[in-house]
Design a protein around this motif. Structure first.
Motif, PDB file in Angstrom:
ATOM      1  N   LEU A  15     -45.128 -16.190  50.019  1.00 45.62           N
ATOM      2  CA  LEU A  15     -46.114 -16.647  49.214  1.00 45.62           C
ATOM      3  C   LEU A  15     -47.141 -18.583  48.695  1.00 45.62           C
ATOM      4  O   LEU A  15     -47.946 -18.462  48.621  1.00 45.62           O
ATOM      5  N   ARG A  16     -46.459 -19.229  49.926  1.00 41.41           N
ATOM      6  CA  ARG A  16     -46.662 -20.690  50.652  1.00 41.41           C
ATOM      7  C   ARG A  16     -47.472 -21.582  49.615  1.00 41.41           C
ATOM      8  O   ARG A  16     -48.035 -22.086  49.337  1.00 41.41           O
ATOM      9  N   GLY A  17     -45.921 -21.210  48.145  1.00 43.87           N
ATOM     10  CA  GLY A  17     -45.961 -22.052  47.125  1.00 43.87           C
ATOM     11  C   GLY A  17     -45.621 -23.351  47.718  1.00 43.87           C
ATOM     12  O   GLY A  17     -45.070 -23.502  48.974  1.00 43.87           O
ATOM     13  N   PRO A  18     -45.361 -24.175  46.538  1.00 44.71           N
ATOM     14  CA  PRO A  18     -44.433 -25.644  46.424  1.00 44.71           C
ATOM     15  C   PRO A  18     -42.696 -25.445  46.893  1.00 44.71           C
ATOM     16  O   PRO A  18     -42.664 -24.092  45.895  1.00 44.71           O
ATOM     17  N   ARG A  19     -41.825 -26.660  46.979  1.00 47.55           N
ATOM     18  CA  ARG A  19     -41.397 -25.806  46.839  1.00 47.55           C
ATOM     19  C   ARG A  19     -40.295 -26.296  45.668  1.00 47.55           C
ATOM     20  O   ARG A  19     -41.206 -27.156  44.087  1.00 47.55           O
ATOM     21  N   GLY A  20     -39.473 -25.955  44.517  1.00 47.18           N
ATOM     22  CA  GLY A  20     -38.494 -25.722  44.067  1.00 47.18           C
ATOM     23  C   GLY A  20     -39.649 -25.193  42.333  1.00 47.18           C
ATOM     24  O   GLY A  20     -40.104 -25.532  41.193  1.00 47.18           O
ATOM     25  N   ALA A  21     -39.870 -24.094  43.124  1.00 40.94           N
ATOM     26  CA  ALA A  21     -40.944 -23.426  41.614  1.00 40.94           C
ATOM     27  C   ALA A  21     -40.598 -21.561  41.828  1.00 40.94           C
ATOM     28  O   ALA A  21     -39.990 -22.003  43.144  1.00 40.94           O
ATOM     29  N   GLY A  22     -39.909 -20.918  41.093  1.00 38.11           N
ATOM     30  CA  GLY A  22     -40.024 -19.631  41.664  1.00 38.11           C
ATOM     31  C   GLY A  22     -40.487 -19.033  39.873  1.00 38.11           C
ATOM     32  O   GLY A  22     -40.382 -19.281  38.911  1.00 38.11           O
ATOM     33  N   PHE A  23     -40.014 -17.579  39.995  1.00 37.19           N
ATOM     34  CA  PHE A  23     -40.294 -16.694  39.101  1.00 37.19           C
ATOM     35  C   PHE A  23     -39.772 -15.681  38.597  1.00 37.19           C
ATOM     36  O   PHE A  23     -38.742 -15.018  39.409  1.00 37.19           O
ATOM     37  N   LEU A  24     -39.192 -14.802  37.475  1.00 40.77           N
ATOM     38  CA  LEU A  24     -39.091 -14.323  36.686  1.00 40.77           C
ATOM     39  C   LEU A  24     -39.362 -13.117  36.076  1.00 40.77           C
ATOM     40  O   LEU A  24     -40.218 -13.250  35.114  1.00 40.77           O
ATOM     41  N   TYR A  25     -39.611 -11.712  36.547  1.00 43.18           N
ATOM     42  CA  TYR A  25     -39.879 -11.181  36.033  1.00 43.18           C
ATOM     43  C   TYR A  25     -39.213 -10.458  35.079  1.00 43.18           C
ATOM     44  O   TYR A  25     -37.096 -10.077  35.987  1.00 43.18           O
ATOM     45  N   VAL A  26     -39.394 -10.167  33.969  1.00 40.88           N
ATOM     46  CA  VAL A  26     -38.671  -9.579  32.902  1.00 40.88           C
ATOM     47  C   VAL A  26     -38.491  -7.969  31.814  1.00 40.88           C
ATOM     48  O   VAL A  26     -40.148  -8.629  31.414  1.00 40.88           O
ATOM     49  N   SER A  27     -38.577  -6.732  32.290  1.00 33.40           N
ATOM     50  CA  SER A  27     -39.048  -5.630  32.227  1.00 33.40           C
ATOM     51  C   SER A  27     -39.191  -6.148  30.145  1.00 33.40           C
ATOM     52  O   SER A  27     -38.229  -6.470  30.203  1.00 33.40           O
ATOM     53  N   ARG A  28     -40.322  -5.447  29.541  1.00 33.59           N
ATOM     54  CA  ARG A  28     -40.271  -5.177  28.330  1.00 33.59           C
ATOM     55  C   ARG A  28     -38.783  -4.729  27.735  1.00 33.59           C
ATOM     56  O   ARG A  28     -38.288  -4.933  26.645  1.00 33.59           O
ATOM     57  N   ALA A  29     -38.361  -3.743  28.024  1.00 33.97           N
ATOM     58  CA  ALA A  29     -37.075  -2.635  27.752  1.00 33.97           C
ATOM     59  C   ALA A  29     -36.227  -3.617  27.674  1.00 33.97           C
ATOM     60  O   ALA A  29     -35.918  -3.675  26.821  1.00 33.97           O
ATOM     61  N   MET A  30     -35.782  -4.532  28.915  1.00 36.31           N
ATOM     62  CA  MET A  30     -34.894  -5.477  28.637  1.00 36.31           C
ATOM     63  C   MET A  30     -34.952  -6.629  28.387  1.00 36.31           C
ATOM     64  O   MET A  30     -33.910  -6.652  27.742  1.00 36.31           O
ATOM     65  N   LEU A  31     -36.714  -6.812  27.529  1.00 33.00           N
ATOM     66  CA  LEU A  31     -36.164  -8.302  26.572  1.00 33.00           C
ATOM     67  C   LEU A  31     -35.924  -7.670  25.226  1.00 33.00           C
ATOM     68  O   LEU A  31     -35.462  -8.253  24.852  1.00 33.00           O
ATOM     69  N   ALA A  32     -35.889  -6.516  25.076  1.00 32.66           N
ATOM     70  CA  ALA A  32     -35.647  -5.314  23.733  1.00 32.66           C
ATOM     71  C   ALA A  32     -34.203  -5.879  23.672  1.00 32.66           C
ATOM     72  O   ALA A  32     -33.140  -6.439  22.456  1.00 32.66           O
ATOM     73  N   ARG A  33     -33.593  -5.728  25.264  1.00 34.03           N
ATOM     74  CA  ARG A  33     -31.796  -5.456  24.853  1.00 34.03           C
ATOM     75  C   ARG A  33     -31.260  -6.824  25.513  1.00 34.03           C
ATOM     76  O   ARG A  33     -29.757  -7.315  25.124  1.00 34.03           O
ATOM     77  N   CYS A  34     -31.303  -7.785  25.812  1.00 31.61           N
ATOM     78  CA  CYS A  34     -30.557  -8.555  27.019  1.00 31.61           C
ATOM     79  C   CYS A  34     -31.102  -9.792  25.715  1.00 31.61           C
ATOM     80  O   CYS A  34     -32.461 -10.447  25.979  1.00 31.61           O
TER      81      CYS A  34
END
Ligand SMILES: Cc1ncc(COP(=O)(O)O)c(C=O)c1O
Length: 427
Positions: A233-252
């Protein structure tokens, strides 16, 4: 379609390649290309000028106005990072959490499940070390069972075997899409179809794919996706992301929360945020977040398909060059390989090759068997050398790397001319 139509279609395809003046511009905006041949985007890539400038600007603002005022002043830009990341992977902004790195993203997702003794997690042979030691810890502490899905004859996760491994004790499928130790490109979407068909949650490690290949969480059908900023991705160090589906948001629920991700609404009560930001900590490196957002926008402007197309061309060129080097073995597996080219030599230690490369201003690295132990044990792999061309590399650089390898492995026959140090600074 007439012959002429066909010709113009193929000309369009050629026009779509990243090359010529566009490539020159990309290279001129990449200061890290000065005086070195850089093939380590699978480790930590080179940030483009807009990312560097955006982060400098933000840090300068923090220095002059204080961290909180800087955050308020840049609120809409910081908010825009969620939309950018969501666009990159075809998700919705409220399904994105901005975190420190891919490992944290993966851990947050994994520990969202309250595993009970006997619960099963299925993984595959290319699973990344950080993920696998966490599975082992859960085996020891929570009594889960780890089922490792075997690989097929091409080295990819065996889809038929995966289906056979699923029963009613399976709580999660965890897959590393493209491993750290070579070109394997697992069929992430096919695994998603199986996970959906059996109703099993699916956690995808896309650390080496985001920024290299197009990623579409809707098409893949994963429930969680973990990624980092600093690699393709060519971004800086010390950053990242998490995708959480809406279905999982409802459960987790995240394994740990703060009072921003979960409001403290009464003496004995808290209330989780509705969106994926419940997975975030309030305190964060805002300059790095912003830098990651700029890197995502940069990749989106170039086009993930075009990036992947060029990565593939350069990696294929490197692989076919290396196939002609006596005593060098390319170790990549699978169809449609990623741009991580891995190899070993019958003559020299990997660390020696990497050190000699560094002395010639060529940046490559090693990959230890411990980062992907199941695969390394199965194939009896030694330490490997990794070289990962990205779209900003040129064909000439790939050939120079190949020449260099030929020269170090067969030094008596060929002599490599070191890459010249630049005389002046890039504009
Ligand atoms: C496949 C894979 N997954 C996860 C990670 C961990 O990423 P991070 O260092 O950003 O936590 C890496 C890092 O090399 C990786 O190659």
């Amino acid at each position: 379609m007439t012959e002429n139509d066909k010709r113009s279609a193929s000309e369009d395809a050629v026009a779509a390649l990243i090359q010529g003046p566009e490539l020159d511009k990309i290279r001129a905006a990449t200061p890290g290309l000065d005086g070195q041949l850089f093939f380590l985007s699978c480790g930590a890539s080179l940030m483009p000028q807009p990312v560097i400038a955006g982060m400098y600007d933000y840090i300068d603002l923090e220095a002059r106005s204080g961290g909180y005022a800087a955050q308020s002043a840049r609120a809409s830009q910081l908010e825009g990072v969620y939309a950018s990341v969501a666009r990159l992977i075809n998700a919705a902004p409220d399904e994105i959490a901005l975190v420190e790195n891919a490992t944290i993203a993966w851990q947050l997702a994994f520990h969202s499940f309250r595993f009970a003794p006997g619960d099963v997690v299925i993984t595959a042979e290319a699973e990344y070390g950080a993920n696998y030691v966490t599975l082992l810890q859960a085996q020891q502490k929570q009594g889960i069972e780890i089922r490792v899905c075997p690989s097929d004859s091409r080295g990819q996760i065996d889809l038929a075997a995966l289906e056979r491994l699923i029963d009613d004790r399976v709580r999660l499928i965890s897959l590393t899409w493209a491993p750290t130790n070579g070109g394997l490109n697992n069929p992430a979407a096919a695994v998603g179809r199986i996970a959906r068909a059996y109703g099993v949650p699916y956690l995808l490690d896309a650390c080496q794919t985001v920024g290299q290949m197009p990623v579409d969480v809707a098409a893949i059908g994963c429930d969680f996706l973990a990624a980092t900023s600093r690699k393709f991705l060519r971004g800086p160090r010390g950053a990242g992301f998490l995708y959480v589906s809406r279905a999982m948001l409802a459960r987790c629920e995240p394994p740990f929360i703060d009072h921003i991700g979960a409001r403290w609404v009464g003496r004995d009560r808290y209330s989780l945020r509705d969106d994926a930001r419940r997975y975030e900590s309030w305190e964060s490196n805002m300059a790095a977040r912003l830098g990651m957002g700029i890197a995502v926008d940069y990749a989106l402007r170039l086009g993930p398909e075009r990036i992947w197309q060029r990565c593939t061309i350069l990696a294929q060129r490197l692989r076919s060059n290396l196939a002609t080097v006596p005593g060098l073995r390319v170790r990549d597996l699978g169809d449609n390989p990623s741009a991580i080219v891995s190899f070993s030599s019958d003559h020299l230690e990997p660390s020696d090759i990497v050190a000699r490369a560094a002395a010639n201003q060529i940046v490559i690295s090693t990959s230890s068997p411990e980062s992907t132990r199941l695969d390394a044990d199965r194939r009896n792999l030694p330490m490997l050398v990794r070289a990962a061309p990205h779209y900003f590399n040129t064909e000439q650089e790939v050939d120079a790397l190949s020449e260099f390898l030929l020269s170090v492995l067969h030094g008596a026959r060929r002599q490599f001319a070191p890459f010249p140090k630049p005389e002046g600074k890039r504009p």
